[in-house]
Design a protein around this motif. Structure first.
Motif, PDB file in Angstrom:
ATOM      1  N   VAL A 156     -24.049  -1.031  76.787  1.00 54.81           N
ATOM      2  CA  VAL A 156     -24.559  -2.126  77.617  1.00 54.81           C
ATOM      3  C   VAL A 156     -24.228  -3.463  76.958  1.00 54.81           C
ATOM      4  O   VAL A 156     -23.741  -4.394  77.616  1.00 54.81           O
ATOM      5  CB  VAL A 156     -26.089  -2.007  77.826  1.00 54.81           C
ATOM      6  CG1 VAL A 156     -26.620  -3.226  78.578  1.00 54.81           C
ATOM      7  CG2 VAL A 156     -26.428  -0.736  78.603  1.00 54.81           C
ATOM      8  N   GLU A 157     -24.494  -3.561  75.659  1.00 51.30           N
ATOM      9  CA  GLU A 157     -24.216  -4.807  74.941  1.00 51.30           C
ATOM     10  C   GLU A 157     -22.729  -5.143  74.992  1.00 51.30           C
ATOM     11  O   GLU A 157     -22.342  -6.307  75.194  1.00 51.30           O
ATOM     12  CB  GLU A 157     -24.688  -4.682  73.490  1.00 51.30           C
ATOM     13  CG  GLU A 157     -26.177  -4.427  73.326  1.00 51.30           C
ATOM     14  CD  GLU A 157     -27.044  -5.577  73.812  1.00 51.30           C
ATOM     15  OE1 GLU A 157     -26.518  -6.705  73.948  1.00 51.30           O
ATOM     16  OE2 GLU A 157     -28.237  -5.359  74.063  1.00 51.30           O
ATOM     17  N   LYS A 158     -21.892  -4.132  74.843  1.00 49.18           N
ATOM     18  CA  LYS A 158     -20.444  -4.353  74.837  1.00 49.18           C
ATOM     19  C   LYS A 158     -19.930  -4.777  76.206  1.00 49.18           C
ATOM     20  O   LYS A 158     -18.940  -5.518  76.309  1.00 49.18           O
ATOM     21  CB  LYS A 158     -19.742  -3.073  74.374  1.00 49.18           C
ATOM     22  CG  LYS A 158     -18.243  -3.209  74.205  1.00 49.18           C
ATOM     23  CD  LYS A 158     -17.650  -2.047  73.416  1.00 49.18           C
ATOM     24  CE  LYS A 158     -17.820  -0.720  74.103  1.00 49.18           C
ATOM     25  NZ  LYS A 158     -17.041   0.354  73.410  1.00 49.18           N
ATOM     26  N   ALA A 212     -19.991  -0.715  85.808  1.00 47.87           N
ATOM     27  CA  ALA A 212     -20.348   0.209  84.729  1.00 47.87           C
ATOM     28  C   ALA A 212     -21.659  -0.200  84.076  1.00 47.87           C
ATOM     29  O   ALA A 212     -22.546   0.638  83.828  1.00 47.87           O
ATOM     30  CB  ALA A 212     -19.224   0.260  83.696  1.00 47.87           C
ATOM     31  N   LYS A 213     -21.813  -1.484  83.803  1.00 50.20           N
ATOM     32  CA  LYS A 213     -23.043  -1.972  83.178  1.00 50.20           C
ATOM     33  C   LYS A 213     -24.238  -1.740  84.104  1.00 50.20           C
ATOM     34  O   LYS A 213     -25.304  -1.290  83.665  1.00 50.20           O
ATOM     35  CB  LYS A 213     -22.926  -3.461  82.849  1.00 50.20           C
ATOM     36  CG  LYS A 213     -24.115  -3.997  82.059  1.00 50.20           C
ATOM     37  CD  LYS A 213     -24.047  -5.501  81.879  1.00 50.20           C
ATOM     38  CE  LYS A 213     -24.369  -6.203  83.176  1.00 50.20           C
ATOM     39  NZ  LYS A 213     -24.953  -7.534  83.019  1.00 50.20           N
ATOM     40  N   GLY A 214     -24.069  -2.027  85.399  1.00 47.69           N
ATOM     41  CA  GLY A 214     -25.164  -1.831  86.346  1.00 47.69           C
ATOM     42  C   GLY A 214     -25.597  -0.380  86.434  1.00 47.69           C
ATOM     43  O   GLY A 214     -26.800  -0.079  86.481  1.00 47.69           O
ATOM     44  N   ALA A 215     -24.632   0.531  86.448  1.00 47.77           N
ATOM     45  CA  ALA A 215     -24.951   1.963  86.519  1.00 47.77           C
ATOM     46  C   ALA A 215     -25.697   2.413  85.276  1.00 47.77           C
ATOM     47  O   ALA A 215     -26.647   3.215  85.348  1.00 47.77           O
ATOM     48  CB  ALA A 215     -23.668   2.772  86.695  1.00 47.77           C
ATOM     49  N   LEU A 216     -25.284   1.903  84.122  1.00 48.95           N
ATOM     50  CA  LEU A 216     -25.904   2.320  82.875  1.00 48.95           C
ATOM     51  C   LEU A 216     -27.302   1.729  82.719  1.00 48.95           C
ATOM     52  O   LEU A 216     -28.234   2.424  82.291  1.00 48.95           O
ATOM     53  CB  LEU A 216     -25.009   1.907  81.700  1.00 48.95           C
ATOM     54  CG  LEU A 216     -25.400   2.434  80.325  1.00 48.95           C
ATOM     55  CD1 LEU A 216     -25.649   3.934  80.345  1.00 48.95           C
ATOM     56  CD2 LEU A 216     -24.328   2.082  79.305  1.00 48.95           C
ATOM     57  N   VAL A 217     -27.477   0.465  83.068  1.00 48.93           N
ATOM     58  CA  VAL A 217     -28.812  -0.139  83.020  1.00 48.93           C
ATOM     59  C   VAL A 217     -29.748   0.575  83.990  1.00 48.93           C
ATOM     60  O   VAL A 217     -30.929   0.813  83.682  1.00 48.93           O
ATOM     61  CB  VAL A 217     -28.732  -1.647  83.338  1.00 48.93           C
ATOM     62  CG1 VAL A 217     -30.128  -2.238  83.538  1.00 48.93           C
ATOM     63  CG2 VAL A 217     -28.015  -2.389  82.212  1.00 48.93           C
TER      64      VAL A 217
END
Length: 299
Positions: A156-158, A212-217
């Motif tokens: 997420v940070e990356k 990708a970030k939205g799915a992971l969060v």
């Protein structure tokens, strides 16, 4: 590959929903089963189900890619599994499908249960596979569930950026982790390369990074369902593999008993089954879906 057909539904200011349907169009003479894919996969997770003539002869198959996956997109970078459930119900509505069964793999299991909670009169039966109804709570972790935050928060940070990232492509480390956690160890190099290429085609460029970030969060911040599933009234046929790395089998054995209002709640443990059971045991998944649909379709 991602879905090649999309439709626009109104939730979240207008979602473009990626979906795949068996046959040329919806056949109102057959029951319908919705299929919701697992984390970082697409409708292609269900290729063997779409190729199964027994399934196609018995029912309409409708695979829908949740928010953050495949061809599905929306104006908002932030969404929850409740939003994907509402989106899937709107896809059904726009296709003229009043009622359906629903199969969900891993995160898809969380989504189809939410569909049944939001629209109990429209969901005829549930088939969650490789899943858990809890968050990765301390209790769940003590019973074999993984602890995803130390592993996933660095991604997420990356994937956060204050400036556009037109050259972003999801890396091989992430692709390898998805394969290790979800797919069977017997997968061929060709099969692994297919999913590696699929992930890189979905999650590239600035939009792909945000997706990708939205799915992971969405996964990391999700809410549990343990206090809600007592209100599920439709039948639940749950499949869990003995080689499910994220969730194991203890949680499924405990949580199936929490569907106390369900017309029928059954759990089958698949020996050697991986987290993504559609990949390791497609025949068993297809057989169980056929059983559910045939047992609960009113003629």
């Amino acid at each position: 590959m991602s879905a090649t057909t999309t439709m626009r539904v109104p939730h979240l200011g207008g979602i473009t929903a990626g979906y795949r349907m068996s046959g040329d169009k919806y056949d109102a003479t057959k029951p319908t089963s919705v299929l919701i894919n697992s984390m970082c996969t697409t409708v292609s997770l269900f290729d063997e189900m779409f190729a199964n003539t027994r399934l196609r002869d018995t029912m309409n198959l409708l695979a829908i890619e949740p928010l953050g996956h495949g061809a599905t997109s929306c104006p908002s970078e932030h969404f929850t599994y409740w939003d994907s459930a509402i989106m899937a119900l709107q896809v059904l509505e726009y296709l003229g499908i009043d009622k359906a069964f629903a199969l969900g793999a891993s995160q898809g299991g969380w989504i189809v249960v939410r569909m049944a909670l939001l629209a109990p009169d429209r969901i005829l039966g549930l088939l969650p596979t490789g899943t858990s109804m809890d968050t990765e709570s301390e209790d769940s972790r003590s019973k074999g569930a993984w602890d995803p935050k130390p592993l996933l928060i660095p991604f997420v940070e990356k994937w956060c950026s204050m400036t556009p990232t037109p050259d972003f492509v999801i890396d091989d480390v992430w692709c390898g982790m998805v394969a290790d956690l979800g797919f069977p160890k017997t997968f061929s190099e060709k099969q692994l390369q297919f999913w590696n290429s699929t992930l890189k085609s979905v999650y590239n460029g600035d939009k792909g990074r945000k997706k990708a970030k939205g799915a992971l969060v969405c996964l990391l911040e999700r809410d549990g369902l343990l206090l809600r599933i007592r209100d599920i009234k439709c039948p639940v046929y749950w499949l869990q593999g003995t080689q499910d790395i994220p969730f194991g089998v203890i949680l499924a054995k405990e949580q199936i008993r929490l569907f106390t209002s369900s017309e029928e709640a059954r759990l089958d443990i698949i020996e050697g089954g991986s987290h993504y059971l559609n990949a390791s045991n497609p025949i068993e998944v297809a057989d169980k879906l056929l059983e559910l649909v045939k047992n609960y379709t009113q003629v």
